[in-house]
Design a protein around this motif. Structure first.
Motif, PDB file in Angstrom:
ATOM      1  N   ALA A  79       0.857  -1.185   0.000  1.00 48.73           N
ATOM      2  CA  ALA A  79       0.000   0.000   0.000  1.00 48.73           C
ATOM      3  C   ALA A  79       0.889   1.229   0.000  1.00 48.73           C
ATOM      4  O   ALA A  79       1.892   1.270   0.713  1.00 48.73           O
ATOM      5  CB  ALA A  79      -0.919   0.021   1.215  1.00 48.73           C
ATOM      6  N   HIS A 115      -2.406  -1.317  -3.340  1.00 47.43           N
ATOM      7  CA  HIS A 115      -3.398  -0.279  -3.082  1.00 47.43           C
ATOM      8  C   HIS A 115      -2.692   1.072  -3.065  1.00 47.43           C
ATOM      9  O   HIS A 115      -1.602   1.191  -2.511  1.00 47.43           O
ATOM     10  CB  HIS A 115      -4.059  -0.477  -1.721  1.00 47.43           C
ATOM     11  CG  HIS A 115      -4.956  -1.668  -1.671  1.00 47.43           C
ATOM     12  ND1 HIS A 115      -6.310  -1.567  -1.847  1.00 47.43           N
ATOM     13  CD2 HIS A 115      -4.694  -2.979  -1.483  1.00 47.43           C
ATOM     14  CE1 HIS A 115      -6.851  -2.768  -1.749  1.00 47.43           C
ATOM     15  NE2 HIS A 115      -5.883  -3.646  -1.537  1.00 47.43           N
ATOM     16  N   GLN A 142      -5.477  -0.985  -6.901  1.00 42.81           N
ATOM     17  CA  GLN A 142      -6.726  -0.527  -6.294  1.00 42.81           C
ATOM     18  C   GLN A 142      -6.487   0.892  -5.795  1.00 42.81           C
ATOM     19  O   GLN A 142      -5.639   1.111  -4.924  1.00 42.81           O
ATOM     20  CB  GLN A 142      -7.125  -1.428  -5.120  1.00 42.81           C
ATOM     21  CG  GLN A 142      -7.446  -2.831  -5.515  1.00 42.81           C
ATOM     22  CD  GLN A 142      -8.749  -2.915  -6.303  1.00 42.81           C
ATOM     23  OE1 GLN A 142      -9.557  -1.998  -6.351  1.00 42.81           O
ATOM     24  NE2 GLN A 142      -8.957  -4.039  -6.943  1.00 42.81           N
ATOM     25  N   THR A 144      -7.928   4.217  -3.990  1.00 46.18           N
ATOM     26  CA  THR A 144      -8.959   4.725  -3.087  1.00 46.18           C
ATOM     27  C   THR A 144      -8.503   6.078  -2.585  1.00 46.18           C
ATOM     28  O   THR A 144      -7.373   6.204  -2.084  1.00 46.18           O
ATOM     29  CB  THR A 144      -9.137   3.773  -1.880  1.00 46.18           C
ATOM     30  OG1 THR A 144      -9.401   2.456  -2.350  1.00 46.18           O
ATOM     31  CG2 THR A 144     -10.272   4.234  -0.980  1.00 46.18           C
ATOM     32  N   THR A 160     -10.125  -0.874   4.100  1.00 47.65           N
ATOM     33  CA  THR A 160      -9.912  -1.115   2.680  1.00 47.65           C
ATOM     34  C   THR A 160      -8.882  -2.216   2.459  1.00 47.65           C
ATOM     35  O   THR A 160      -9.016  -3.044   1.560  1.00 47.65           O
ATOM     36  CB  THR A 160      -9.473   0.177   1.970  1.00 47.65           C
ATOM     37  OG1 THR A 160     -10.508   1.159   2.114  1.00 47.65           O
ATOM     38  CG2 THR A 160      -9.204  -0.057   0.487  1.00 47.65           C
ATOM     39  N   LEU A 161      -7.849  -2.252   3.292  1.00 46.83           N
ATOM     40  CA  LEU A 161      -6.775  -3.232   3.145  1.00 46.83           C
ATOM     41  C   LEU A 161      -7.151  -4.610   3.694  1.00 46.83           C
ATOM     42  O   LEU A 161      -6.606  -5.626   3.250  1.00 46.83           O
ATOM     43  CB  LEU A 161      -5.502  -2.750   3.822  1.00 46.83           C
ATOM     44  CG  LEU A 161      -4.855  -1.517   3.185  1.00 46.83           C
ATOM     45  CD1 LEU A 161      -3.711  -1.017   4.053  1.00 46.83           C
ATOM     46  CD2 LEU A 161      -4.374  -1.835   1.783  1.00 46.83           C
ATOM     47  N   THR A 164      -7.553  -7.758   1.588  1.00 44.53           N
ATOM     48  CA  THR A 164      -6.335  -8.137   0.863  1.00 44.53           C
ATOM     49  C   THR A 164      -5.565  -9.233   1.590  1.00 44.53           C
ATOM     50  O   THR A 164      -4.755  -9.937   0.986  1.00 44.53           O
ATOM     51  CB  THR A 164      -5.433  -6.899   0.679  1.00 44.53           C
ATOM     52  OG1 THR A 164      -6.203  -5.861   0.082  1.00 44.53           O
ATOM     53  CG2 THR A 164      -4.246  -7.197  -0.203  1.00 44.53           C
TER      54      THR A 164
END
Length: 166
Positions: A79, A115, A142, A144, A160-161, A164
């Motif tokens: 991320a 991400h 991804q 966001t 959000t993570l 994953t």
């Protein structure tokens, strides 16, 4: 070796980076092993020793020398938080001039889930930005929008993570 999923957290220099230790704590509490990779500018803003102590892994900024062992376990996900205008544009064009960009580029090539949480302000209106963001999305990143950390905190990033995790 770790039994928890490993997240490479790439941090670039935008305001929210100054509070990345709060995100690190939430990610660890959520079950991630967090390995930090900082852009050179972000590295000047943060207490690398304190972050290394918190995560149990060195905070990386520079490339390792040939033959040196990899200091982080293999990533299950990557991320970039916050993802700046500079990082998004360089990454989309394959520039590999910092360790942070190298990690992001390698993750795309290796098929590791990635991400991006951009924080670009008015630079998002620059004509190059939408195309570069679309290119990264088409490559499987991804994307966001980074929430307003002062208002919403870091929990939306953690949420959000979470899917994953392997």
């Amino acid at each position: 070796m770790t039994s928890q999923p490993v997240l490479y957290l790439v941090v670039s220099a935008a305001g929210p980076a100054q509070h990345i230790d709060d995100l690190v704590g939430l990610l660890i509490a959520d079950g991630w092993t967090v390995c930090l990779i900082l852009t050179p500018t972000a590295a000047t803003w943060l207490d690398r020793a304190a972050l290394a102590e918190r995560t149990g892994h060195p905070v990386r900024v520079e490339w390792r020398l040939p033959g040196d062992p990899e200091p982080h376990p293999e990533a299950d996900a990557v991320a970039v938080v916050p993802a700046t205008f500079n990082v998004i544009n360089k990454w989309a064009t394959g520039v590999n001039d910092t360790l942070a960009l190298g990690i992001l580029n390698e993750a795309l090539g290796a098929g590791v889930p990635v991400h991006a949480f951009p924080r670009v302000g008015d630079l998002g209106n620059h004509p190059a930005y939408p195309g570069h963001l679309r290119l990264l999305r088409d490559a499987g990143v991804q994307v966001t929008d980074l929430p307003d950390i002062r208002r919403d905190g870091w929990q939306p990033v953690v949420d959000t993570l979470r899917p994953t995790k392997p």
